[in-house]
Scaffold this motif. Sequence first.
Motif, PDB file in Angstrom:
ATOM      1  N   THR A 136      -6.199  -3.881  -6.001  1.00 14.92           N
ATOM      2  CA  THR A 136      -7.135  -3.321  -5.023  1.00 14.92           C
ATOM      3  C   THR A 136      -6.643  -3.695  -3.631  1.00 14.92           C
ATOM      4  OG1 THR A 136      -8.963  -3.656  -6.563  1.00 14.92           O
ATOM      5  CG2 THR A 136      -9.533  -3.241  -4.261  1.00 14.92           C
ATOM      6  N   ALA A 137      -6.734  -2.771  -2.702  1.00 10.48           N
ATOM      7  CA  ALA A 137      -6.422  -3.083  -1.306  1.00 10.48           C
ATOM      8  C   ALA A 137      -7.572  -3.890  -0.724  1.00 10.48           C
ATOM      9  CB  ALA A 137      -6.210  -1.809  -0.509  1.00 10.48           C
ATOM     10  N   GLY A 138      -7.242  -5.063  -0.176  1.00 15.48           N
ATOM     11  CA  GLY A 138      -8.248  -5.932   0.392  1.00 15.48           C
ATOM     12  C   GLY A 138      -8.426  -5.710   1.882  1.00 15.48           C
ATOM     13  N   PRO A 139      -9.135  -6.620   2.553  1.00 17.39           N
ATOM     14  CA  PRO A 139      -9.373  -6.490   3.994  1.00 17.39           C
ATOM     15  C   PRO A 139      -8.076  -6.460   4.799  1.00 17.39           C
ATOM     16  CG  PRO A 139     -10.805  -8.165   3.020  1.00 17.39           C
ATOM     17  CD  PRO A 139      -9.821  -7.783   1.972  1.00 17.39           C
ATOM     18  N   ARG A 140      -8.125  -5.761   5.907  1.00 16.00           N
ATOM     19  CA  ARG A 140      -7.020  -5.669   6.862  1.00 16.00           C
ATOM     20  C   ARG A 140      -5.749  -5.123   6.226  1.00 16.00           C
ATOM     21  NH1 ARG A 140     -10.051 -10.236   8.124  1.00 16.00           N
ATOM     22  NH2 ARG A 140      -8.922 -11.504   6.633  1.00 16.00           N
ATOM     23  N   THR A 141      -5.920  -4.251   5.238  1.00 19.81           N
ATOM     24  CA  THR A 141      -4.793  -3.633   4.546  1.00 19.81           C
ATOM     25  C   THR A 141      -5.064  -2.134   4.446  1.00 19.81           C
ATOM     26  OG1 THR A 141      -4.510  -5.634   3.236  1.00 19.81           O
ATOM     27  CG2 THR A 141      -3.358  -3.686   2.479  1.00 19.81           C
ATOM     28  N   ALA A 142      -4.048  -1.303   4.776  1.00 16.91           N
ATOM     29  CA  ALA A 142      -4.240   0.147   4.790  1.00 16.91           C
ATOM     30  C   ALA A 142      -3.065   0.852   4.118  1.00 16.91           C
ATOM     31  CB  ALA A 142      -4.391   0.637   6.233  1.00 16.91           C
ATOM     32  N   ALA A 143      -3.314   2.110   3.754  1.00 18.68           N
ATOM     33  CA  ALA A 143      -2.275   3.003   3.211  1.00 18.68           C
ATOM     34  C   ALA A 143      -1.569   2.398   2.013  1.00 18.68           C
ATOM     35  CB  ALA A 143      -1.270   3.363   4.304  1.00 18.68           C
ATOM     36  N   VAL A 144      -2.317   1.708   1.150  1.00 16.62           N
ATOM     37  CA  VAL A 144      -1.720   1.077  -0.031  1.00 16.62           C
ATOM     38  C   VAL A 144      -1.564   2.118  -1.130  1.00 16.62           C
ATOM     39  CG1 VAL A 144      -1.935  -0.768  -1.724  1.00 16.62           C
ATOM     40  CG2 VAL A 144      -2.771  -1.113   0.607  1.00 16.62           C
ATOM     41  N   LYS A 145      -0.356   2.210  -1.668  1.00  8.55           N
ATOM     42  CA  LYS A 145      -0.083   3.180  -2.727  1.00  8.55           C
ATOM     43  C   LYS A 145       1.135   2.747  -3.525  1.00  8.55           C
ATOM     44  CE  LYS A 145       2.727   6.039   0.389  1.00  8.55           C
ATOM     45  NZ  LYS A 145       2.915   7.371   0.983  1.00  8.55           N
ATOM     46  N   LEU A 146       1.222   3.280  -4.737  1.00  4.64           N
ATOM     47  CA  LEU A 146       2.379   3.011  -5.582  1.00  4.64           C
ATOM     48  C   LEU A 146       3.538   3.909  -5.165  1.00  4.64           C
ATOM     49  CD1 LEU A 146       0.593   2.719  -9.038  1.00  4.64           C
ATOM     50  CD2 LEU A 146       1.903   0.906  -7.900  1.00  4.64           C
ATOM     51  N   THR A 147       4.711   3.304  -5.028  1.00  2.00           N
ATOM     52  CA  THR A 147       5.930   4.042  -4.700  1.00  2.00           C
ATOM     53  C   THR A 147       7.011   3.674  -5.711  1.00  2.00           C
ATOM     54  OG1 THR A 147       6.908   2.339  -3.292  1.00  2.00           O
ATOM     55  CG2 THR A 147       5.304   3.833  -2.266  1.00  2.00           C
ATOM     56  N   ALA A 148       8.148   4.307  -5.588  1.00  4.55           N
ATOM     57  CA  ALA A 148       9.244   4.004  -6.507  1.00  4.55           C
ATOM     58  C   ALA A 148       9.694   2.553  -6.392  1.00  4.55           C
ATOM     59  CB  ALA A 148      10.422   4.948  -6.237  1.00  4.55           C
ATOM     60  N   ASP A 149       9.539   1.960  -5.205  1.00  4.36           N
ATOM     61  CA  ASP A 149       9.966   0.572  -5.009  1.00  4.36           C
ATOM     62  C   ASP A 149       8.890  -0.446  -5.357  1.00  4.36           C
ATOM     63  OD1 ASP A 149      12.461   1.325  -4.142  1.00  4.36           O
ATOM     64  OD2 ASP A 149      11.892   1.348  -2.021  1.00  4.36           O
ATOM     65  N   GLY A 150       7.629  -0.009  -5.447  1.00  4.70           N
ATOM     66  CA  GLY A 150       6.568  -0.953  -5.744  1.00  4.70           C
ATOM     67  C   GLY A 150       5.279  -0.570  -5.056  1.00  4.70           C
ATOM     68  N   LEU A 151       4.391  -1.544  -4.917  1.00 10.33           N
ATOM     69  CA  LEU A 151       3.089  -1.320  -4.296  1.00 10.33           C
ATOM     70  C   LEU A 151       3.242  -1.513  -2.790  1.00 10.33           C
ATOM     71  CD1 LEU A 151       0.066  -0.774  -4.862  1.00 10.33           C
ATOM     72  CD2 LEU A 151      -0.246  -3.259  -5.002  1.00 10.33           C
ATOM     73  N   ALA A 152       3.189  -0.411  -2.032  1.00  6.13           N
ATOM     74  CA  ALA A 152       3.481  -0.436  -0.603  1.00  6.13           C
ATOM     75  C   ALA A 152       2.191  -0.307   0.205  1.00  6.13           C
ATOM     76  CB  ALA A 152       4.443   0.677  -0.234  1.00  6.13           C
ATOM     77  N   GLY A 153       2.206  -0.892   1.404  1.00  8.10           N
ATOM     78  CA  GLY A 153       1.057  -0.793   2.283  1.00  8.10           C
ATOM     79  C   GLY A 153       1.378  -1.296   3.666  1.00  8.10           C
ATOM     80  N   ARG A 154       0.341  -1.358   4.498  1.00  8.00           N
ATOM     81  CA  ARG A 154       0.503  -1.786   5.880  1.00  8.00           C
ATOM     82  C   ARG A 154      -0.651  -2.724   6.235  1.00  8.00           C
ATOM     83  NH1 ARG A 154      -1.809   0.615  10.097  1.00  8.00           N
ATOM     84  NH2 ARG A 154      -2.163   2.508   8.860  1.00  8.00           N
ATOM     85  N   SER A 155      -0.312  -3.801   6.952  1.00  5.81           N
ATOM     86  CA  SER A 155      -1.350  -4.733   7.397  1.00  5.81           C
ATOM     87  C   SER A 155      -1.946  -4.231   8.708  1.00  5.81           C
ATOM     88  CB  SER A 155      -0.763  -6.130   7.589  1.00  5.81           C
ATOM     89  OG  SER A 155       0.223  -6.120   8.605  1.00  5.81           O
ATOM     90  N   THR A 156      -3.267  -4.287   8.803  1.00  4.42           N
ATOM     91  CA  THR A 156      -3.941  -3.875  10.036  1.00  4.42           C
ATOM     92  C   THR A 156      -4.475  -5.071  10.816  1.00  4.42           C
ATOM     93  OG1 THR A 156      -6.032  -3.586   8.862  1.00  4.42           O
ATOM     94  CG2 THR A 156      -4.586  -1.660   9.048  1.00  4.42           C
ATOM     95  N   GLY A 157      -4.251  -6.265  10.273  1.00  3.91           N
ATOM     96  CA  GLY A 157      -4.670  -7.492  10.945  1.00  3.91           C
ATOM     97  C   GLY A 157      -3.748  -8.616  10.549  1.00  3.91           C
ATOM     98  N   ALA A 158      -3.925  -9.762  11.190  1.00  4.86           N
ATOM     99  CA  ALA A 158      -3.017 -10.884  10.955  1.00  4.86           C
ATOM    100  C   ALA A 158      -3.116 -11.432   9.544  1.00  4.86           C
ATOM    101  CB  ALA A 158      -3.301 -11.998  11.964  1.00  4.86           C
TER     102      ALA A 158
END
Length: 795
Positions: free
Chosen positions: A68-90
């Motif tokens: 599950t994508a937790g707090p301050r984490t966005a655009a989390v999805k499965l890709t060929a390399d793994g579970l990818a996402g972006r941090s929106t906070g520290a």
Amino acid sequence: MLPQGGWVLGLLLLSLPGCRQAELSSDPVRLVDSFAEASVEGSTPAAEPGPPTEWSFAGGVAAGGDWTAGPRTAAVKLTADGLAGRSTGAFSALILTRAEPAGAEDQLHEIVVRIRANKGSTLSLTALGPEGPPTDAIAAESGDLSLSLPMIAGEEFQTYTLQLDRMFGLGPIRRSGGITRIILRPTDEAGAEFTLASLRLVFRKERLASIPTGIGWHGLSQVWRDTVVTRAPESVTWTLELPDEPWLDVALGTSSYGPVGFDVSLTDGDATTPVFRETLTTAEVWQPRRIDLSSWAGRTVDLTLAAEGAPGVLTFWGSPVVRSGWVGRQQPAEPKGVIVVLADTLRRHHLGLYGHDRPNTPNLGRMAEEGVLFRDAISQATWTKVSVPSILSSLYPTTHQIVSFNDRLPSAAVTMAEVFQSAGFATWASSSVPFSGQLTNLHQGVEVLHEEASVQLPEGVSDTKTGRYFIDELTPWLERHHDVPFFAFVHAMDPHSPFKPYPPYDTLWTDAAAAARWERELEQIRPHIKHPLLQRFGMPTRAEMEAGGVEIEPYLDHERAWYDASILALDAEIGRLRELLERLGRDRDTVIVFVSDHGEEFLEHGNHWHGLNVYSEMIEVPLLLHWPGGLPAGTVIDTTVQTLDMMPTVVELAGLPIPRTAQGKSLAPLWAEGGAAQRRLPVVAERKTPMPMTGGPDDAFIGSDSLAIVEAEWKLIWNVRQGEGVPEHELFHRLSDPFDQTNVAAEQPEVVERLRALLERWRETAVAARLPSDAESAESLSAEDLERLKSLGYL
């Protein structure tokens, strides 16, 4: 790496014309080295550990559990390399869950994470069971989670192994009902992109099943030894010619919480005699023993180590060596004991020994009156990870190529411990941070290593105040080895921040009211500290202090009072060490070295901390040699020297060959010729940006990559890669400007040109002397030797 057991490479590395080996009446027999010649009987395989516990996201498929994508984490999805996402906070979070608890009847030993993140300095996580605090509440918290370590930002995947005992001193974690939840902070910086490939939990049963019998490098409660490993009812037998006054030096250990028997017997002809028997019922703790074999002195016997217990249970025979007790019956021409005390983060300007106005070095002062004091010693690097390998291997940073957190000393390097172990000395070391232990491959040649996580300090005492603890740990080891040659390396962290010492030193030069005010002001400043690491340690720049509205000088005065008092606390421990040597009758044949790896800045150039530049407060450190009767008492050397000169100096004093790889030079001519001799090699210090610390555009660690050269009254800093607003050349007149405040490069172009040319020639030489990588070294070794070095953790 100095291979042991008389290997050819080791002989070549230590062969120099005119050098001689110190003569021992009987060489010790290291059973780890001769294991290949031993016979093994009664081998039993380990029990099967069961399937591994792993979340895997390879190929865009989630296996092993849910996420599950937790707090301050966005655009989390499965890709060929793994579970990818972006941090929106520290403090972003990923939440991994399992329906079936893992390790319900076991203990978590380590966590292996394969991940990449393009920004950030820290990865952290925590493991939770079905009971306990709610997942969302923990994930939403600001700050690192319970387990954290520096990360390497970039586009490549990195594998991080969080060994709970080695790195955190926690021991295996048990969660009631097993582990069902992992909260992972993939980075501590907003805007970072990350990809998680996998996360694996390794439990105690799996770890124990994976340990092979034979030889290896093993730790119990974070004390590590080169070890012979057996599984009950296995026995190992060596045929040995025993020396004069022989005794078996060994530490016993087991992984079992049930009774395990350790038996030692000797066979002389047809007669087998039980020599020693002990049953242990405490797991994961070494029990050092000194076993008398003197009744068989001078005979050729079969020595057997046998384990008794539940079939397959692990037994550890730590650092097993047959030694000959002989030292102390005669005054040797060379020292038969060497102790190097390295005080971390100690600039010499704060020592009473060097003219500081606070009397914080009474014991060191007496040692200087009896030994040799170097007034102008220069460290070759500005933080522990880089500097300690230079000191212990006598290699410039450019040559050993250690820059960042995960770099290791090449196995082809020869450490100080290896030189002395090769000569028959028992060897011991302590490490107050991972940088000075096996993480950097500095356990080469060390028989007993106390890692940082072994330290047990009283509640309320900063974990940097390690001098007292390690002297306490060294004491029984020296008592057991009172009659053999020994080498010990004590890494004491006491001067390092947090600066507050333990009582009574905490109120020696300040008071409780000032301490309370300082702590309030630190919290007032902390939100303004931009770099995450420096924010955690409370190390503000001048600009950040001004932004926090704090009066700077009183704040610094309090810090410096604690810093100076921490030095006095360590000085007291050095006094205890000297008393111990006197009680053991080893004070006259033991060299004590006192040195530091780097200094500390108190805003002289706008910063707190260290590792940021090569100014005086960073690289000017103490160096003292003490050997009563062996060195000219009260000698003071004004010549500028390097800390990497220490290793060849002490090795030569001991009558041993200096390794060919050593780049430092013995300093003995400086006192042997009444001070007339001069050091003719350039004195150089280096600073390069460490990769794990690059946390963003405001990162204080993204400074200049610098080389400094000291010659007579001049010091040139060549900023090979300049940080913002930093000139290429900085020239300082050391006599009139000891703290590098006024750059006179524009007024002295001839001096700049001459010293720059010296630095360029030095750099060419240092680069040419680089040692082969471990992969290159492996190509020249036999399969047997390669496997042995891997088992001991050298490769």
